[in-house]
Write a protein that holds these residues in place. Structure first.
Motif, PDB file in Angstrom:
ATOM      1  N   LEU A 166      27.058  76.901   8.087  1.00 54.55           N
ATOM      2  CA  LEU A 166      26.516  76.348   6.845  1.00 54.55           C
ATOM      3  C   LEU A 166      25.458  75.301   7.176  1.00 54.55           C
ATOM      4  O   LEU A 166      25.751  74.299   7.832  1.00 54.55           O
ATOM      5  N   ASP A 167      24.236  75.566   6.749  1.00 61.34           N
ATOM      6  CA  ASP A 167      23.127  74.669   7.071  1.00 61.34           C
ATOM      7  C   ASP A 167      22.784  73.785   5.878  1.00 61.34           C
ATOM      8  O   ASP A 167      22.067  74.201   4.977  1.00 61.34           O
ATOM      9  N   GLU A 168      23.290  72.585   5.886  1.00 58.78           N
ATOM     10  CA  GLU A 168      23.073  71.634   4.784  1.00 58.78           C
ATOM     11  C   GLU A 168      23.230  72.311   3.427  1.00 58.78           C
ATOM     12  O   GLU A 168      22.294  72.339   2.621  1.00 58.78           O
ATOM     13  N   PRO A 169      24.424  72.829   3.156  1.00 57.73           N
ATOM     14  CA  PRO A 169      24.608  73.654   1.958  1.00 57.73           C
ATOM     15  C   PRO A 169      24.400  72.918   0.644  1.00 57.73           C
ATOM     16  O   PRO A 169      24.186  73.558  -0.375  1.00 57.73           O
ATOM     17  N   THR A 170      24.445  71.584   0.665  1.00 58.53           N
ATOM     18  CA  THR A 170      24.300  70.871  -0.613  1.00 58.53           C
ATOM     19  C   THR A 170      23.070  69.970  -0.666  1.00 58.53           C
ATOM     20  O   THR A 170      22.877  69.261  -1.641  1.00 58.53           O
ATOM     21  N   SER A 171      22.234  70.038   0.367  1.00 54.07           N
ATOM     22  CA  SER A 171      21.143  69.048   0.379  1.00 54.07           C
ATOM     23  C   SER A 171      20.022  69.384  -0.591  1.00 54.07           C
ATOM     24  O   SER A 171      19.209  68.526  -0.913  1.00 54.07           O
ATOM     25  N   ALA A 172      19.974  70.618  -1.113  1.00 53.10           N
ATOM     26  CA  ALA A 172      18.939  70.945  -2.095  1.00 53.10           C
ATOM     27  C   ALA A 172      19.443  70.753  -3.531  1.00 53.10           C
ATOM     28  O   ALA A 172      18.730  71.058  -4.480  1.00 53.10           O
ATOM     29  N   LEU A 173      20.668  70.247  -3.652  1.00 52.05           N
ATOM     30  CA  LEU A 173      21.278  70.184  -4.988  1.00 52.05           C
ATOM     31  C   LEU A 173      21.130  68.811  -5.634  1.00 52.05           C
ATOM     32  O   LEU A 173      21.138  67.789  -4.955  1.00 52.05           O
ATOM     33  N   ASP A 174      21.047  68.815  -6.962  1.00 51.94           N
ATOM     34  CA  ASP A 174      21.137  67.557  -7.691  1.00 51.94           C
ATOM     35  C   ASP A 174      22.528  66.985  -7.438  1.00 51.94           C
ATOM     36  O   ASP A 174      23.500  67.733  -7.334  1.00 51.94           O
ATOM     37  N   PRO A 175      22.616  65.650  -7.360  1.00 51.36           N
ATOM     38  CA  PRO A 175      23.896  65.016  -6.985  1.00 51.36           C
ATOM     39  C   PRO A 175      25.089  65.499  -7.808  1.00 51.36           C
ATOM     40  O   PRO A 175      26.183  65.676  -7.275  1.00 51.36           O
ATOM     41  N   GLU A 176      24.876  65.753  -9.080  1.00 48.61           N
ATOM     42  CA  GLU A 176      26.026  66.128  -9.924  1.00 48.61           C
ATOM     43  C   GLU A 176      26.524  67.546  -9.638  1.00 48.61           C
ATOM     44  O   GLU A 176      27.567  67.950 -10.131  1.00 48.61           O
ATOM     45  N   LEU A 177      25.771  68.308  -8.822  1.00 49.09           N
ATOM     46  CA  LEU A 177      26.181  69.683  -8.520  1.00 49.09           C
ATOM     47  C   LEU A 177      26.810  69.816  -7.135  1.00 49.09           C
ATOM     48  O   LEU A 177      27.306  70.878  -6.761  1.00 49.09           O
ATOM     49  N   VAL A 178      26.785  68.710  -6.382  1.00 46.84           N
ATOM     50  CA  VAL A 178      27.303  68.757  -5.009  1.00 46.84           C
ATOM     51  C   VAL A 178      28.807  69.025  -5.004  1.00 46.84           C
ATOM     52  O   VAL A 178      29.311  69.829  -4.223  1.00 46.84           O
ATOM     53  N   GLY A 179      29.517  68.383  -5.929  1.00 46.20           N
ATOM     54  CA  GLY A 179      30.975  68.459  -5.960  1.00 46.20           C
ATOM     55  C   GLY A 179      31.519  69.872  -6.054  1.00 46.20           C
ATOM     56  O   GLY A 179      32.474  70.228  -5.368  1.00 46.20           O
ATOM     57  N   GLU A 180      30.894  70.698  -6.892  1.00 45.27           N
ATOM     58  CA  GLU A 180      31.423  72.053  -7.094  1.00 45.27           C
ATOM     59  C   GLU A 180      31.281  72.892  -5.821  1.00 45.27           C
ATOM     60  O   GLU A 180      32.122  73.747  -5.536  1.00 45.27           O
ATOM     61  N   VAL A 181      30.221  72.648  -5.060  1.00 43.94           N
ATOM     62  CA  VAL A 181      30.033  73.392  -3.803  1.00 43.94           C
ATOM     63  C   VAL A 181      30.980  72.836  -2.732  1.00 43.94           C
ATOM     64  O   VAL A 181      31.606  73.591  -1.991  1.00 43.94           O
ATOM     65  N   HIS A 182      31.120  71.534  -2.682  1.00 45.71           N
ATOM     66  CA  HIS A 182      32.089  70.934  -1.754  1.00 45.71           C
ATOM     67  C   HIS A 182      33.491  71.466  -2.030  1.00 45.71           C
ATOM     68  O   HIS A 182      34.249  71.744  -1.096  1.00 45.71           O
TER      69      HIS A 182
END
Ligand SMILES: Nc1ncnc2c1ncn2[C@@H]1O[C@H](COP(=O)(O)OP(=O)(O)O)[C@@H](O)[C@H]1O
Ligand SMILES: [Mg+2]
Length: 254
Positions: A166-182
């Motif tokens: 997984l290459d920075e899977p959440t770094s392109a996301l708006d902060p409020e969307l990070v949680g669901e991917v985590h």
């Protein structure tokens, strides 16, 4: 008894033109283990993951899956290997002209040669696993970044990978969307998935990984348990990086 690592990377070297980007990188990961790679931008983290998957061909070094060396010139062997090593990119890499369902289904049909109806069933099940069943007919443009990344995880899972990169899977996301991917990645971890995770989210990395690798200027400079690397690194450069990123996150999270 010594166990055979699922994935083993031996002394990978890669130059782009004059610049040596990977200067001999080795790592191995056992089944069910999770390793996080952190380090400054430009240090070669993405290049390393791309080399592991032979998306970038390297100049020297070897890659083994379950003890067997991968010969990338053997196309059939390479395609079989790529199914076993799921790759999650920062920018999702979905087909824009295909729905979420079709994005997950296509590899099952084209690569795994599974009949369409069964492939569809499996794709629906994988989308359900990442909480996207009700969005399965939407196209990437109609999905949020977090949803797109979850589709890409479902697509990788559909291939029954033995290890995920997984290459920075959440770094392109708006902060409020990070949680669901985590949350999805955490569930994978709880299910025993073997993972190599490149991330700047050190709290997340620390909670998942048994070992953190600090990579800078084409080498793994230091590695160890999260607490040791994040708060008690031996190398100056590791300490500097971790201090900066820890402060940044504290500030960021109020
Ligand atoms: N295809 C390429 N051609 C030339 N240089 C590249 C290419 N891909 C990456 N690089 C260079 O390799 C270095 C490492 O990049 P990268 O692996 O993306 O680092 P990281 O993921 O740690 O930020 C950078 O200096 C980058 O410019
Ligand atoms: Mg990168």
């Amino acid at each position: 008894m010594e166990q055979t690592p699922v994935l083993k990377v031996e002394d990978i070297r890669k130059r782009f033109g004059e610049k040596e980007i990977l200067k001999g990188v080795s790592l191995e990961i056992n089944r069910g283990d999770i390793k996080a790679i952190i380090g400054p931008s430009g240090g070669g983290k993405s290049t390393l993951l791309h080399c592991i998957n032979f998306l970038t061909l390297f100049d020297a070094g070897r890659v083994f899956l379950n003890g067997e060396e991968i010969d990338h010139t053997d196309r059939r062997r390479l395609y079989a290997y790529r199914q076993k090593v799921g790759m999650i990119f920062q920018d999702f890499n979905l087909f824009d002209h295909l729905s979420a369902l079709q994005n997950v289904q296509i590899g099952l049909v084209r690569v795994k040669k599974i009949p369409k109806a069964r492939a569809r069933e499996r794709a629906v099940a994988e989308l359900e696993r990442v909480g996207l069943k009700e969005h399965m007919d939407k196209y990437p443009a109609e999905l949020s970044g977090g949803q797109k990344q979850r589709v890409s995880i479902a697509r990788a899972l559909a291939m029954d990978p033995e290890v995920m990169l997984l290459d920075e899977p959440t770094s392109a996301l708006d902060p409020e969307l990070v949680g669901e991917v985590h949350a999805v990645i955490k569930r994978l971890a709880a299910g025993g998935m073997t993972m190599v995770l490149v991330t700047h989210e050190i709290a997340f990395a620390g909670s998942l990984a048994r070992e953190i690798l600090f990579m800078d200027e084409g080498v793994i400079l230091e590695k160890g348990p999260p607490q040791e690397i994040l708060y008690g690194a031996k190398r100056e450069r590791t300490r500097e990086f971790c201090d900066k990123i820890i402060h940044f996150h504290h500030k960021d999270n109020g």
